[in-house]
Scaffold this motif. Structure first.
Motif, PDB file in Angstrom:
ATOM      1  N   PRO A 132       0.829  -1.206   0.000  1.00 36.12           N
ATOM      2  CA  PRO A 132       0.000   0.000   0.000  1.00 36.12           C
ATOM      3  C   PRO A 132       0.865   1.259   0.000  1.00 36.12           C
ATOM      4  CG  PRO A 132      -0.649  -1.488   1.764  1.00 36.12           C
ATOM      5  CD  PRO A 132       0.596  -2.031   1.175  1.00 36.12           C
ATOM      6  N   ARG A 133       0.335   2.285  -0.617  1.00 32.91           N
ATOM      7  CA  ARG A 133       1.066   3.549  -0.617  1.00 32.91           C
ATOM      8  C   ARG A 133       0.357   4.554   0.285  1.00 32.91           C
ATOM      9  NH1 ARG A 133      -0.486   6.452  -6.305  1.00 32.91           N
ATOM     10  NH2 ARG A 133      -2.700   6.341  -5.919  1.00 32.91           N
ATOM     11  N   LYS A 134       1.097   5.501   0.736  1.00 31.24           N
ATOM     12  CA  LYS A 134       0.577   6.515   1.640  1.00 31.24           C
ATOM     13  C   LYS A 134       0.165   7.742   0.823  1.00 31.24           C
ATOM     14  CE  LYS A 134       2.024   9.247   5.613  1.00 31.24           C
ATOM     15  NZ  LYS A 134       3.137   9.506   6.546  1.00 31.24           N
ATOM     16  N   ASN A 135      -1.082   8.194   1.017  1.00 28.47           N
ATOM     17  CA  ASN A 135      -1.571   9.408   0.373  1.00 28.47           C
ATOM     18  C   ASN A 135      -1.738  10.491   1.419  1.00 28.47           C
ATOM     19  OD1 ASN A 135      -1.770   8.366  -2.218  1.00 28.47           O
ATOM     20  ND2 ASN A 135      -3.848   7.640  -1.888  1.00 28.47           N
ATOM     21  N   VAL A 136      -1.144  11.642   1.172  1.00 25.52           N
ATOM     22  CA  VAL A 136      -1.257  12.764   2.088  1.00 25.52           C
ATOM     23  C   VAL A 136      -2.087  13.846   1.411  1.00 25.52           C
ATOM     24  CG1 VAL A 136      -0.005  14.553   3.347  1.00 25.52           C
ATOM     25  CG2 VAL A 136       0.964  12.264   3.148  1.00 25.52           C
ATOM     26  N   THR A 137      -3.125  14.304   2.107  1.00 28.04           N
ATOM     27  CA  THR A 137      -3.925  15.415   1.603  1.00 28.04           C
ATOM     28  C   THR A 137      -4.026  16.475   2.691  1.00 28.04           C
ATOM     29  OG1 THR A 137      -6.009  14.426   2.327  1.00 28.04           O
ATOM     30  CG2 THR A 137      -5.314  13.972   0.068  1.00 28.04           C
ATOM     31  N   TYR A 138      -4.367  17.679   2.273  1.00 27.77           N
ATOM     32  CA  TYR A 138      -4.527  18.810   3.184  1.00 27.77           C
ATOM     33  C   TYR A 138      -5.954  19.318   3.031  1.00 27.77           C
ATOM     34  CZ  TYR A 138       0.515  18.492   3.024  1.00 27.77           C
ATOM     35  OH  TYR A 138       1.803  18.026   3.087  1.00 27.77           O
ATOM     36  N   ALA A 139      -6.614  19.559   4.161  1.00 28.73           N
ATOM     37  CA  ALA A 139      -8.006  19.978   4.129  1.00 28.73           C
ATOM     38  C   ALA A 139      -8.141  21.411   4.607  1.00 28.73           C
ATOM     39  CB  ALA A 139      -8.864  19.063   4.997  1.00 28.73           C
ATOM     40  N   CYS A 140      -8.997  22.168   3.928  1.00 27.86           N
ATOM     41  CA  CYS A 140      -9.357  23.513   4.364  1.00 27.86           C
ATOM     42  C   CYS A 140     -10.134  23.372   5.674  1.00 27.86           C
ATOM     43  CB  CYS A 140     -10.216  24.195   3.299  1.00 27.86           C
ATOM     44  SG  CYS A 140     -10.908  25.780   3.832  1.00 27.86           S
ATOM     45  N   GLU A 141      -9.721  24.080   6.704  1.00 25.73           N
ATOM     46  CA  GLU A 141     -10.375  23.992   8.012  1.00 25.73           C
ATOM     47  C   GLU A 141     -11.771  24.607   7.988  1.00 25.73           C
ATOM     48  OE1 GLU A 141      -9.603  22.696  11.016  1.00 25.73           O
ATOM     49  OE2 GLU A 141      -7.788  21.773  10.236  1.00 25.73           O
ATOM     50  N   ILE A 142     -12.071  25.417   6.993  1.00 25.25           N
ATOM     51  CA  ILE A 142     -13.364  26.100   6.960  1.00 25.25           C
ATOM     52  C   ILE A 142     -14.411  25.311   6.183  1.00 25.25           C
ATOM     53  CG2 ILE A 142     -14.539  28.228   6.265  1.00 25.25           C
ATOM     54  CD1 ILE A 142     -11.759  29.584   6.727  1.00 25.25           C
ATOM     55  N   CYS A 143     -14.070  24.866   4.970  1.00 29.75           N
ATOM     56  CA  CYS A 143     -15.073  24.169   4.152  1.00 29.75           C
ATOM     57  C   CYS A 143     -14.844  22.662   4.053  1.00 29.75           C
ATOM     58  CB  CYS A 143     -15.134  24.775   2.748  1.00 29.75           C
ATOM     59  SG  CYS A 143     -13.688  24.431   1.711  1.00 29.75           S
ATOM     60  N   GLY A 144     -13.659  22.202   4.428  1.00 26.56           N
ATOM     61  CA  GLY A 144     -13.384  20.774   4.418  1.00 26.56           C
ATOM     62  C   GLY A 144     -12.886  20.209   3.100  1.00 26.56           C
ATOM     63  N   ARG A 145     -12.784  21.028   2.067  1.00 28.62           N
ATOM     64  CA  ARG A 145     -12.289  20.541   0.778  1.00 28.62           C
ATOM     65  C   ARG A 145     -10.846  20.082   0.922  1.00 28.62           C
ATOM     66  NH1 ARG A 145     -12.463  23.555  -5.109  1.00 28.62           N
ATOM     67  NH2 ARG A 145     -11.478  21.860  -6.209  1.00 28.62           N
ATOM     68  N   GLU A 146     -10.521  18.968   0.286  1.00 24.68           N
ATOM     69  CA  GLU A 146      -9.174  18.407   0.390  1.00 24.68           C
ATOM     70  C   GLU A 146      -8.334  18.748  -0.838  1.00 24.68           C
ATOM     71  OE1 GLU A 146      -9.141  14.303   1.413  1.00 24.68           O
ATOM     72  OE2 GLU A 146     -10.192  14.653   3.302  1.00 24.68           O
ATOM     73  N   TYR A 147      -7.047  18.951  -0.584  1.00 20.17           N
ATOM     74  CA  TYR A 147      -6.096  19.304  -1.636  1.00 20.17           C
ATOM     75  C   TYR A 147      -4.860  18.427  -1.514  1.00 20.17           C
ATOM     76  CZ  TYR A 147      -8.890  23.539  -2.096  1.00 20.17           C
ATOM     77  OH  TYR A 147      -9.923  24.419  -2.291  1.00 20.17           O
TER      78      TYR A 147
ATOM     79  N   GLU B 275      -0.184  24.421  -0.154  1.00 23.26           N
ATOM     80  CA  GLU B 275      -0.393  25.810  -0.561  1.00 23.26           C
ATOM     81  C   GLU B 275      -1.820  26.043  -1.044  1.00 23.26           C
ATOM     82  OE1 GLU B 275       2.073  23.869  -1.956  1.00 23.26           O
ATOM     83  OE2 GLU B 275       3.693  24.565  -0.652  1.00 23.26           O
ATOM     84  N   ALA B 276      -2.380  25.066  -1.733  1.00 19.19           N
ATOM     85  CA  ALA B 276      -3.760  25.194  -2.226  1.00 19.19           C
ATOM     86  C   ALA B 276      -4.758  25.221  -1.070  1.00 19.19           C
ATOM     87  CB  ALA B 276      -4.088  24.052  -3.182  1.00 19.19           C
ATOM     88  N   ALA B 277      -4.524  24.424  -0.038  1.00 18.45           N
ATOM     89  CA  ALA B 277      -5.409  24.417   1.131  1.00 18.45           C
ATOM     90  C   ALA B 277      -5.308  25.733   1.890  1.00 18.45           C
ATOM     91  CB  ALA B 277      -5.074  23.246   2.043  1.00 18.45           C
ATOM     92  N   VAL B 278      -4.111  26.270   2.013  1.00 15.41           N
ATOM     93  CA  VAL B 278      -3.921  27.556   2.687  1.00 15.41           C
ATOM     94  C   VAL B 278      -4.617  28.669   1.916  1.00 15.41           C
ATOM     95  CG1 VAL B 278      -2.196  29.283   3.343  1.00 15.41           C
ATOM     96  CG2 VAL B 278      -1.785  26.864   3.826  1.00 15.41           C
ATOM     97  N   THR B 279      -4.490  28.652   0.599  1.00 18.76           N
ATOM     98  CA  THR B 279      -5.156  29.653  -0.240  1.00 18.76           C
ATOM     99  C   THR B 279      -6.666  29.567  -0.089  1.00 18.76           C
ATOM    100  OG1 THR B 279      -3.357  29.624  -1.843  1.00 18.76           O
ATOM    101  CG2 THR B 279      -5.480  30.463  -2.609  1.00 18.76           C
ATOM    102  N   CYS B 280      -7.214  28.367  -0.057  1.00 26.02           N
ATOM    103  CA  CYS B 280      -8.648  28.167   0.117  1.00 26.02           C
ATOM    104  C   CYS B 280      -9.104  28.789   1.441  1.00 26.02           C
ATOM    105  CB  CYS B 280      -8.988  26.679   0.078  1.00 26.02           C
ATOM    106  SG  CYS B 280     -10.753  26.320   0.179  1.00 26.02           S
ATOM    107  N   GLU B 281      -8.373  28.525   2.519  1.00 25.66           N
ATOM    108  CA  GLU B 281      -8.722  29.083   3.822  1.00 25.66           C
ATOM    109  C   GLU B 281      -8.696  30.603   3.803  1.00 25.66           C
ATOM    110  OE1 GLU B 281      -6.205  27.361   6.813  1.00 25.66           O
ATOM    111  OE2 GLU B 281      -7.316  25.470   6.796  1.00 25.66           O
ATOM    112  N   GLN B 282      -7.747  31.189   3.100  1.00 20.79           N
ATOM    113  CA  GLN B 282      -7.618  32.641   3.056  1.00 20.79           C
ATOM    114  C   GLN B 282      -8.723  33.304   2.232  1.00 20.79           C
ATOM    115  OE1 GLN B 282      -3.616  32.989   1.590  1.00 20.79           O
ATOM    116  NE2 GLN B 282      -2.721  32.822   3.635  1.00 20.79           N
ATOM    117  N   LEU B 283      -9.314  32.565   1.293  1.00 19.57           N
ATOM    118  CA  LEU B 283     -10.353  33.134   0.436  1.00 19.57           C
ATOM    119  C   LEU B 283     -11.733  33.180   1.102  1.00 19.57           C
ATOM    120  CD1 LEU B 283      -9.410  31.609  -3.026  1.00 19.57           C
ATOM    121  CD2 LEU B 283      -9.139  33.965  -2.280  1.00 19.57           C
ATOM    122  N   HIS B 284     -11.931  32.394   2.159  1.00 22.26           N
ATOM    123  CA  HIS B 284     -13.231  32.374   2.836  1.00 22.26           C
ATOM    124  C   HIS B 284     -13.446  33.648   3.644  1.00 22.26           C
ATOM    125  CE1 HIS B 284     -14.418  28.281   1.904  1.00 22.26           C
ATOM    126  NE2 HIS B 284     -13.181  27.885   2.161  1.00 22.26           N
ATOM    127  N   LYS B 285     -14.659  34.166   3.600  1.00 23.34           N
ATOM    128  CA  LYS B 285     -15.055  35.304   4.419  1.00 23.34           C
ATOM    129  C   LYS B 285     -15.576  34.759   5.744  1.00 23.34           C
ATOM    130  CE  LYS B 285     -14.937  38.583   1.133  1.00 23.34           C
ATOM    131  NZ  LYS B 285     -14.158  39.793   1.216  1.00 23.34           N
TER     132      LYS B 285
END
Length: 75
Positions: free
Chosen positions: A2-17, A21-31
């Motif tokens: 098995p291989r290990k998959n690492v994802t990052y989730a936006c703490e506000i909407c839960g979308r995974e990246y 950097e994409a998860a951080v950008t998503c968090e910064q775009l939320h009002k």
């Protein structure tokens, strides 16, 4: 093996990246709402307890008016 998959989730909407950097950008775009003000009620609708619209202030200094949509019944 098995291989290990690492994802990052936006703490506000839960979308995974895949990229952090994409998860951080998503968090910064939320009002983030700070407070609700200027509730506008319809004086002709005496049965409705909810406002027709409200203005929401956000932590970045912006604000937006939100309007009430169709009402639905909670189970």
């Amino acid at each position: 093996m098995p291989r290990k998959n690492v994802t990052y989730a936006c703490e506000i909407c839960g979308r995974e990246y895949v990229k952090l950097e994409a998860a951080v950008t998503c968090e910064q775009l939320h009002k983030i709402p700070e407070k609700v003000r200027v509730s506008k009620y319809n004086p002709n609708d005496r049965k409705c307890r909810f406002p027709e619209s409200v203005i929401v202030d956000f932590t970045d200094g912006t604000s937006c008016r939100y309007y009430r949509g169709p009402m639905h019944q909670e189970d």
